[in-house]
Design a protein around this motif. Structure first.
Motif, PDB file in Angstrom:
ATOM      1  N   LEU A   1      39.909  35.701  33.934  1.00 24.62           N
ATOM      2  CA  LEU A   1      40.791  36.802  34.304  1.00 24.62           C
ATOM      3  C   LEU A   1      41.767  36.368  35.394  1.00 24.62           C
ATOM      4  O   LEU A   1      42.947  36.698  35.351  1.00 24.62           O
ATOM      5  CB  LEU A   1      39.979  38.019  34.767  1.00 24.62           C
ATOM      6  CG  LEU A   1      40.799  39.237  35.198  1.00 24.62           C
ATOM      7  CD1 LEU A   1      41.691  39.729  34.055  1.00 24.62           C
ATOM      8  CD2 LEU A   1      39.882  40.344  35.674  1.00 24.62           C
ATOM      9  N   ARG A   2      41.291  35.598  36.352  1.00 21.25           N
ATOM     10  CA  ARG A   2      42.150  35.169  37.466  1.00 21.25           C
ATOM     11  C   ARG A   2      43.215  34.165  37.036  1.00 21.25           C
ATOM     12  O   ARG A   2      44.181  33.965  37.743  1.00 21.25           O
ATOM     13  CB  ARG A   2      41.302  34.627  38.601  1.00 21.25           C
ATOM     14  CG  ARG A   2      40.590  35.774  39.309  1.00 21.25           C
ATOM     15  CD  ARG A   2      40.112  35.414  40.659  1.00 21.25           C
ATOM     16  NE  ARG A   2      39.669  36.622  41.361  1.00 21.25           N
ATOM     17  CZ  ARG A   2      38.712  36.637  42.257  1.00 21.25           C
ATOM     18  NH1 ARG A   2      38.099  35.504  42.597  1.00 21.25           N
ATOM     19  NH2 ARG A   2      38.374  37.759  42.844  1.00 21.25           N
ATOM     20  N   LYS A   3      43.059  33.558  35.876  1.00 21.12           N
ATOM     21  CA  LYS A   3      44.076  32.650  35.344  1.00 21.12           C
ATOM     22  C   LYS A   3      45.261  33.414  34.750  1.00 21.12           C
ATOM     23  O   LYS A   3      46.305  32.837  34.502  1.00 21.12           O
ATOM     24  CB  LYS A   3      43.487  31.763  34.238  1.00 21.12           C
ATOM     25  CG  LYS A   3      42.504  30.736  34.705  1.00 21.12           C
ATOM     26  CD  LYS A   3      41.986  29.963  33.492  1.00 21.12           C
ATOM     27  CE  LYS A   3      40.880  28.999  33.839  1.00 21.12           C
ATOM     28  NZ  LYS A   3      40.356  28.344  32.613  1.00 21.12           N
ATOM     29  N   LEU A   4      45.062  34.707  34.480  1.00 21.11           N
ATOM     30  CA  LEU A   4      46.047  35.502  33.745  1.00 21.11           C
ATOM     31  C   LEU A   4      46.874  36.389  34.662  1.00 21.11           C
ATOM     32  O   LEU A   4      46.379  36.874  35.675  1.00 21.11           O
ATOM     33  CB  LEU A   4      45.334  36.386  32.716  1.00 21.11           C
ATOM     34  CG  LEU A   4      44.442  35.666  31.709  1.00 21.11           C
ATOM     35  CD1 LEU A   4      43.645  36.675  30.901  1.00 21.11           C
ATOM     36  CD2 LEU A   4      45.289  34.788  30.802  1.00 21.11           C
TER      37      LEU A   4
ATOM     38  N   ARG B   1      43.057  48.265  31.648  1.00 22.28           N
ATOM     39  CA  ARG B   1      43.463  46.870  31.780  1.00 22.28           C
ATOM     40  C   ARG B   1      42.882  46.358  33.082  1.00 22.28           C
ATOM     41  O   ARG B   1      42.555  47.145  33.973  1.00 22.28           O
ATOM     42  CB  ARG B   1      44.978  46.732  31.758  1.00 22.28           C
ATOM     43  CG  ARG B   1      45.547  47.086  30.383  1.00 22.28           C
ATOM     44  CD  ARG B   1      47.039  46.843  30.308  1.00 22.28           C
ATOM     45  NE  ARG B   1      47.502  46.982  28.953  1.00 22.28           N
ATOM     46  CZ  ARG B   1      47.546  45.992  28.063  1.00 22.28           C
ATOM     47  NH1 ARG B   1      47.164  44.774  28.394  1.00 22.28           N
ATOM     48  NH2 ARG B   1      47.986  46.202  26.848  1.00 22.28           N
ATOM     49  N   PHE B   2      42.760  45.049  33.196  1.00 29.29           N
ATOM     50  CA  PHE B   2      42.110  44.462  34.365  1.00 29.29           C
ATOM     51  C   PHE B   2      43.025  43.436  35.012  1.00 29.29           C
ATOM     52  O   PHE B   2      43.787  42.747  34.338  1.00 29.29           O
ATOM     53  CB  PHE B   2      40.769  43.848  33.945  1.00 29.29           C
ATOM     54  CG  PHE B   2      39.814  44.880  33.435  1.00 29.29           C
ATOM     55  CD1 PHE B   2      38.965  45.551  34.304  1.00 29.29           C
ATOM     56  CD2 PHE B   2      39.799  45.230  32.097  1.00 29.29           C
ATOM     57  CE1 PHE B   2      38.105  46.536  33.843  1.00 29.29           C
ATOM     58  CE2 PHE B   2      38.938  46.214  31.622  1.00 29.29           C
ATOM     59  CZ  PHE B   2      38.094  46.863  32.501  1.00 29.29           C
ATOM     60  N   ASP B   3      42.949  43.375  36.337  1.00 28.22           N
ATOM     61  CA  ASP B   3      43.803  42.510  37.134  1.00 28.22           C
ATOM     62  C   ASP B   3      42.913  41.638  38.009  1.00 28.22           C
ATOM     63  O   ASP B   3      42.102  42.159  38.783  1.00 28.22           O
ATOM     64  CB  ASP B   3      44.723  43.380  37.994  1.00 28.22           C
ATOM     65  CG  ASP B   3      45.817  42.606  38.699  1.00 28.22           C
ATOM     66  OD1 ASP B   3      45.704  41.378  38.832  1.00 28.22           O
ATOM     67  OD2 ASP B   3      46.798  43.253  39.138  1.00 28.22           O
TER      68      ASP B   3
ATOM     69  N   GLU C   1      36.092  42.780  43.352  1.00 28.83           N
ATOM     70  CA  GLU C   1      36.530  41.428  42.997  1.00 28.83           C
ATOM     71  C   GLU C   1      37.790  41.450  42.125  1.00 28.83           C
ATOM     72  O   GLU C   1      38.580  40.510  42.136  1.00 28.83           O
ATOM     73  CB  GLU C   1      35.430  40.686  42.233  1.00 28.83           C
ATOM     74  CG  GLU C   1      34.227  40.344  43.061  1.00 28.83           C
ATOM     75  CD  GLU C   1      34.466  39.145  43.957  1.00 28.83           C
ATOM     76  OE1 GLU C   1      35.244  38.261  43.587  1.00 28.83           O
ATOM     77  OE2 GLU C   1      33.862  39.119  45.037  1.00 28.83           O
ATOM     78  N   ILE C   2      37.948  42.529  41.339  1.00 27.76           N
ATOM     79  CA  ILE C   2      39.102  42.686  40.452  1.00 27.76           C
ATOM     80  C   ILE C   2      39.563  44.134  40.525  1.00 27.76           C
ATOM     81  O   ILE C   2      38.871  44.989  41.082  1.00 27.76           O
ATOM     82  CB  ILE C   2      38.759  42.307  38.994  1.00 27.76           C
ATOM     83  CG1 ILE C   2      37.738  43.284  38.402  1.00 27.76           C
ATOM     84  CG2 ILE C   2      38.286  40.868  38.887  1.00 27.76           C
ATOM     85  CD1 ILE C   2      37.501  43.119  36.904  1.00 27.76           C
ATOM     86  N   LEU C   3      40.718  44.418  39.932  1.00 27.68           N
ATOM     87  CA  LEU C   3      41.206  45.787  39.832  1.00 27.68           C
ATOM     88  C   LEU C   3      41.085  46.271  38.391  1.00 27.68           C
ATOM     89  O   LEU C   3      41.353  45.517  37.457  1.00 27.68           O
ATOM     90  CB  LEU C   3      42.678  45.877  40.244  1.00 27.68           C
ATOM     91  CG  LEU C   3      43.026  45.549  41.679  1.00 27.68           C
ATOM     92  CD1 LEU C   3      44.541  45.623  41.877  1.00 27.68           C
ATOM     93  CD2 LEU C   3      42.312  46.475  42.643  1.00 27.68           C
TER      94      LEU C   3
ATOM     95  N   ARG D   1      30.818  34.752  36.269  1.00 23.87           N
ATOM     96  CA  ARG D   1      31.703  33.779  36.920  1.00 23.87           C
ATOM     97  C   ARG D   1      32.809  33.340  35.958  1.00 23.87           C
ATOM     98  O   ARG D   1      33.983  33.275  36.329  1.00 23.87           O
ATOM     99  CB  ARG D   1      30.896  32.567  37.397  1.00 23.87           C
ATOM    100  CG  ARG D   1      31.747  31.506  38.082  1.00 23.87           C
ATOM    101  CD  ARG D   1      30.937  30.312  38.550  1.00 23.87           C
ATOM    102  NE  ARG D   1      30.029  29.754  37.556  1.00 23.87           N
ATOM    103  CZ  ARG D   1      30.391  28.972  36.542  1.00 23.87           C
ATOM    104  NH1 ARG D   1      31.665  28.652  36.377  1.00 23.87           N
ATOM    105  NH2 ARG D   1      29.499  28.510  35.693  1.00 23.87           N
ATOM    106  N   ILE D   2      32.464  33.068  34.708  1.00 18.38           N
ATOM    107  CA  ILE D   2      33.452  32.627  33.721  1.00 18.38           C
ATOM    108  C   ILE D   2      34.432  33.746  33.394  1.00 18.38           C
ATOM    109  O   ILE D   2      35.648  33.516  33.287  1.00 18.38           O
ATOM    110  CB  ILE D   2      32.757  32.060  32.465  1.00 18.38           C
ATOM    111  CG1 ILE D   2      32.098  30.727  32.829  1.00 18.38           C
ATOM    112  CG2 ILE D   2      33.735  31.903  31.300  1.00 18.38           C
ATOM    113  CD1 ILE D   2      31.224  30.138  31.747  1.00 18.38           C
TER     114      ILE D   2
END
Length: 148
Positions: free
Chosen positions: A20-23, A72-74, A60-62, A14-15
Motif C-alpha cells: 500500500l505504501r508503494k502506491l 479506498r486506502f492511503d 498506520e494508514i488512512l 507487513r506485506i
C-alpha cells in the motif's frame, strides 16, 4: 481520537502495508488484493480486508470513505487532503500551494458534537474523464449519478 497500537505485525499485515505504501493511487481493498497476491499467492480477500481495517484503526494508514463510493486506502497516514473524480471514482492527493489557508477546527461548531478531526475532500474530474467529456460532450455516467 488517539491511534491504537496495532496488533502484532504479522507477515501478511507487513506485506499489505508495504504494498500500500508503494502506491499513490489510493486503491480499494480489491485492487490491493490483486497486488498483494503477487507476493502472497494464497492470501484471501478477507485477510486483506481485515488487515486494512486493523491498520486503519491503528493509524498506520488512512481509510477514505465517501457516501456511495467504495472505501479506498492511503498508505500515507499524515493529515492531507484528497480529490475524488466524479467520473471514475479515482482519488488523488491535493497539494496546498501559495497562500491558501484552511480553516482551523476551532472555527467549526455543531450542537451535540466535539469536533476532534476533519478531512477535506474535493470533487472534480480527472484528466481522463475530462478528455472523455470533451470528446463526447456528456458527463461520464458515474458523475451524473454522484450529482443527483
Amino acid at each position: 481520537m488517539e491511534a491504537k497500537s496495532p496488533k502484532r505485525m504479522t507477515k501478511q499485515r507487513r506485506i499489505i502495508l508495504e504494498e500500500l505504501r508503494k502506491l499513490t493511487s489510493h486503491p480499494t481493498a480489491d485492487e490491493l488484493y490483486e497486488i498483494v497476491r503477487e507476493r502472497l499467492p494464497r492470501v484471501s480477500l478477507g485477510t486483506v480486508y481485515r488487515n486494512l481495517e486493523v491498520l486503519s484503526e491503528s493509524g498506520e494508514i488512512l481509510k477514505l470513505e465517501s457516501a456511495g463510493s467504495q472505501k479506498r486506502f492511503d498508505g500515507n497516514p499524515m493529515d492531507h487532503h484528497h480529490v475524488r473524480c466524479m467520473g471514475c471514482g479515482r482519488v488523488g492527493d491535493v497539494e496546498v500551494v501559495g497562500d491558501a489557508t484552511l480553516p482551523a477546527l476551532e472555527n467549526f461548531r455543531c450542537d451535540g458534537f466535539s469536533i476532534t478531526r476533519g478531512t477535506l475532500e474535493f470533487t472534480g474530474l480527472c484528466d481522463a474523464c475530462k478528455d472523455k467529456l470533451d470528446e463526447e460532450g456528456a458527463m461520464p455516467e458515474a458523475a451524473t449519478q454522484t450529482r443527483q
